[in-house]
Design a protein around this motif. Structure first.
Motif, PDB file in Angstrom:
ATOM      1  N   SER A 195     -38.316 -29.085 -36.052  1.00 21.66           N
ATOM      2  CA  SER A 195     -37.791 -28.622 -37.344  1.00 21.66           C
ATOM      3  C   SER A 195     -37.738 -27.097 -37.414  1.00 21.66           C
ATOM      4  O   SER A 195     -36.817 -26.534 -38.002  1.00 21.66           O
ATOM      5  N   GLY A 196     -38.705 -26.412 -36.807  1.00 27.00           N
ATOM      6  CA  GLY A 196     -38.681 -24.950 -36.791  1.00 27.00           C
ATOM      7  C   GLY A 196     -37.489 -24.414 -36.031  1.00 27.00           C
ATOM      8  O   GLY A 196     -36.848 -23.453 -36.453  1.00 27.00           O
ATOM      9  N   ASN A 197     -37.175 -25.047 -34.903  1.00 31.22           N
ATOM     10  CA  ASN A 197     -36.009 -24.632 -34.117  1.00 31.22           C
ATOM     11  C   ASN A 197     -34.719 -24.897 -34.883  1.00 31.22           C
ATOM     12  O   ASN A 197     -33.796 -24.087 -34.855  1.00 31.22           O
ATOM     13  N   LEU A 198     -34.659 -26.030 -35.568  1.00 29.72           N
ATOM     14  CA  LEU A 198     -33.474 -26.354 -36.356  1.00 29.72           C
ATOM     15  C   LEU A 198     -33.288 -25.338 -37.472  1.00 29.72           C
ATOM     16  O   LEU A 198     -32.176 -24.867 -37.712  1.00 29.72           O
ATOM     17  N   SER A 199     -34.367 -24.974 -38.116  1.00 28.06           N
ATOM     18  CA  SER A 199     -34.308 -23.977 -39.192  1.00 28.06           C
ATOM     19  C   SER A 199     -33.830 -22.628 -38.648  1.00 28.06           C
ATOM     20  O   SER A 199     -32.964 -21.977 -39.248  1.00 28.06           O
ATOM     21  N   ARG A 200     -34.392 -22.195 -37.526  1.00 25.33           N
ATOM     22  CA  ARG A 200     -33.975 -20.919 -36.927  1.00 25.33           C
ATOM     23  C   ARG A 200     -32.514 -20.977 -36.479  1.00 25.33           C
ATOM     24  O   ARG A 200     -31.783 -19.993 -36.622  1.00 25.33           O
ATOM     25  N   LEU A 201     -32.085 -22.133 -35.978  1.00 22.68           N
ATOM     26  CA  LEU A 201     -30.691 -22.300 -35.579  1.00 22.68           C
ATOM     27  C   LEU A 201     -29.778 -22.161 -36.788  1.00 22.68           C
ATOM     28  O   LEU A 201     -28.795 -21.424 -36.756  1.00 22.68           O
TER      29      LEU A 201
END
Length: 90
Positions: free
Chosen positions: A41-47
């Motif tokens: 989820s953190g990677n998705l948010s940063r993306l």
């Protein structure tokens, strides 16, 4: 000629906006999408926020999670980047 850093930033922001739009069109939260498709989820948010330079595999898995063929997703990105955007300066 665009500055290389500007190009990268424009690309990251464009990918992020598209991912967020498609996710919202599905009425899905970032956490739900991440959990359902084994994405962080953190990677998705940063993306989505254009804060990370997405790897090919991340874009592929995200497109798949959003129910879009990668080739269609790539065309959507290309359309949103605009005609002036060139990966290679001529």
């Amino acid at each position: 000629m665009q500055d290389r850093k500007e190009k990268i930033l424009h690309f990251k922001k464009t990918v992020g906006k598209l991912v967020k739009q498609l996710r919202e069109d599905r009425n899905s939260s970032g956490n739900k999408l991440a959990n359902e498709y084994d994405l962080y989820s953190g990677n998705l948010s940063r993306l989505e926020n254009g804060e990370t330079d997405p790897q090919f595999s991340t874009i592929w898995r995200t497109a798949e999670a959003l129910g879009v063929k990668f080739s269609e997703f790539a065309m959507m990105i290309e359309d949103r980047l605009g005609d002036e955007f060139k990966l290679i300066d001529e």
